[in-house]
Design a protein around this motif. Structure first.
Motif, PDB file in Angstrom:
ATOM      1  N   GLU A 172      53.486  16.327  12.602  1.00 38.89           N
ATOM      2  CA  GLU A 172      53.657  15.411  11.479  1.00 38.89           C
ATOM      3  C   GLU A 172      53.183  14.012  11.854  1.00 38.89           C
ATOM      4  O   GLU A 172      52.910  13.202  10.979  1.00 38.89           O
ATOM      5  N   SER A 173      53.115  13.724  13.155  1.00 36.43           N
ATOM      6  CA  SER A 173      52.612  12.427  13.593  1.00 36.43           C
ATOM      7  C   SER A 173      51.930  12.550  14.943  1.00 36.43           C
ATOM      8  O   SER A 173      52.336  13.352  15.794  1.00 36.43           O
ATOM      9  N   VAL A 174      50.867  11.765  15.113  1.00 39.53           N
ATOM     10  CA  VAL A 174      50.122  11.697  16.368  1.00 39.53           C
ATOM     11  C   VAL A 174      49.911  10.232  16.703  1.00 39.53           C
ATOM     12  O   VAL A 174      49.440   9.461  15.864  1.00 39.53           O
ATOM     13  N   THR A 175      50.281   9.834  17.913  1.00 38.05           N
ATOM     14  CA  THR A 175      50.001   8.486  18.401  1.00 38.05           C
ATOM     15  C   THR A 175      48.997   8.595  19.533  1.00 38.05           C
ATOM     16  O   THR A 175      49.303   9.146  20.597  1.00 38.05           O
ATOM     17  N   LEU A 176      47.792   8.113  19.285  1.00 39.74           N
ATOM     18  CA  LEU A 176      46.738   8.184  20.288  1.00 39.74           C
ATOM     19  C   LEU A 176      46.898   7.081  21.326  1.00 39.74           C
ATOM     20  O   LEU A 176      47.360   5.987  21.012  1.00 39.74           O
TER      21      LEU A 176
END
Length: 268
Positions: A172-176
């Motif tokens: 639901e979320s990706v932090t690169l």
């Protein structure tokens, strides 16, 4: 494996099979041992590294620089146990039908880690990964493919996340991390993403964000190159894309004129 794991990617994207991944090895600082030897070593330490209550495999205190390809995938671990029916403490992790009694929902990775191999944690039904430290450089193809991970935060040190590394999860979320400049083919495909922060990304490859739940996306000025099928999936409900880079916008408009059979439209 779950059924119907088909992804809309260009034909040049080669997708490895689980059987192939299970047999891969990687030459590294681990002493060059085969994948199954590496996995066996850490499975034998289960009583020390695994918390049954939280279903967490904690590798944070282990000095590991490279996790070889296929090491902890369900295919590799299954083959180790299936070939060893002695009285050692490997076999107790599986029941009489060779189904795993041990469920790993969370993995904590050590500060020393620099590389995660192909299919290393594939198919475990993982829900959470915790990256300790800031030394990890590369996550290879399908490393976390086919799990149940909902959120991932990548360290700033990570420079490469290869094809389908996080495909077929529940993201639901990706932090690169700040060092990632390219979204590789199928890397976050087949998830539940509704938004995405591209940070310092310059290039987006085939199917990188395919089959998610986007309705809108904004590509910042930093994004300079995008393959036209990067977000393909549901062609009946197209994603509305705002493109800040004028050169990229013009290029994609021209490509859509030639082939409109893709899952997005461009906002003017």
């Amino acid at each position: 494996m779950k059924k119907n794991k088909r992804i809309l990617l260009i034909s040049s994207l080669a997708i490895g099979t689980p059987i192939a991944l299970a047999s891969l090895t990687f030459s590294c600082s681990c002493g060059g041992e085969k994948t199954n030897t590496f996995a066996t070593e850490y499975i034998k330490k289960t009583n020390k590294l695994y918390d049954e209550k939280t279903q967490t495999l904690d590798l944070s205190n282990q000095y590991i620089t490279h996790i070889p390809s296929g090491s902890f995938s369900k295919y590799t671990i299954g083959s180790i146990v299936a070939s060893d029916k002695s009285k050692n403490n490997l076999y107790r992790l599986y029941d009489k039908d060779n189904k795993p009694n041990l469920k790993i929902k969370k993995v904590i990775l050590p500060n020393s880690l620099r590389y995660i191999g192909k299919g290393a944690f594939e198919g475990l039904d993982l829900e959470e990964i915790e990256f300790r430290g800031n030394n990890l450089k590369k996550i290879d193809e399908r490393a976390f493919f086919d799990n149940s991970i909902k959120n991932v935060t990548l360290p700033d040190s990570v420079e490469e996340v290869q094809n389908q590394a996080f495909a077929f999860n529940k993201l639901e979320s990706v932090t690169l991390g700040s060092s990632i400049k390219e979204l590789s083919a199928g890397v976050f495909s087949n998830n539940k993403l509704k938004s995405f922060d591209f940070k310092n990304v310059k290039k987006i490859l085939s199917g990188a964000l395919a089959n998610n739940e986007f309705t809108t996306l904004t590509l910042p000025d930093s994004v300079e190159e995008v393959l036209i099928d990067f977000v393909d999936g549901n062609k009946d409900k197209k994603v509305k894309i705002t493109i800040k880079n004028n050169n990229l916008k013009a290029k994609l408009k021209e490509e859509l004129k030639k082939d409109s059979n893709h899952s997005f439209e461009i906002n003017d």
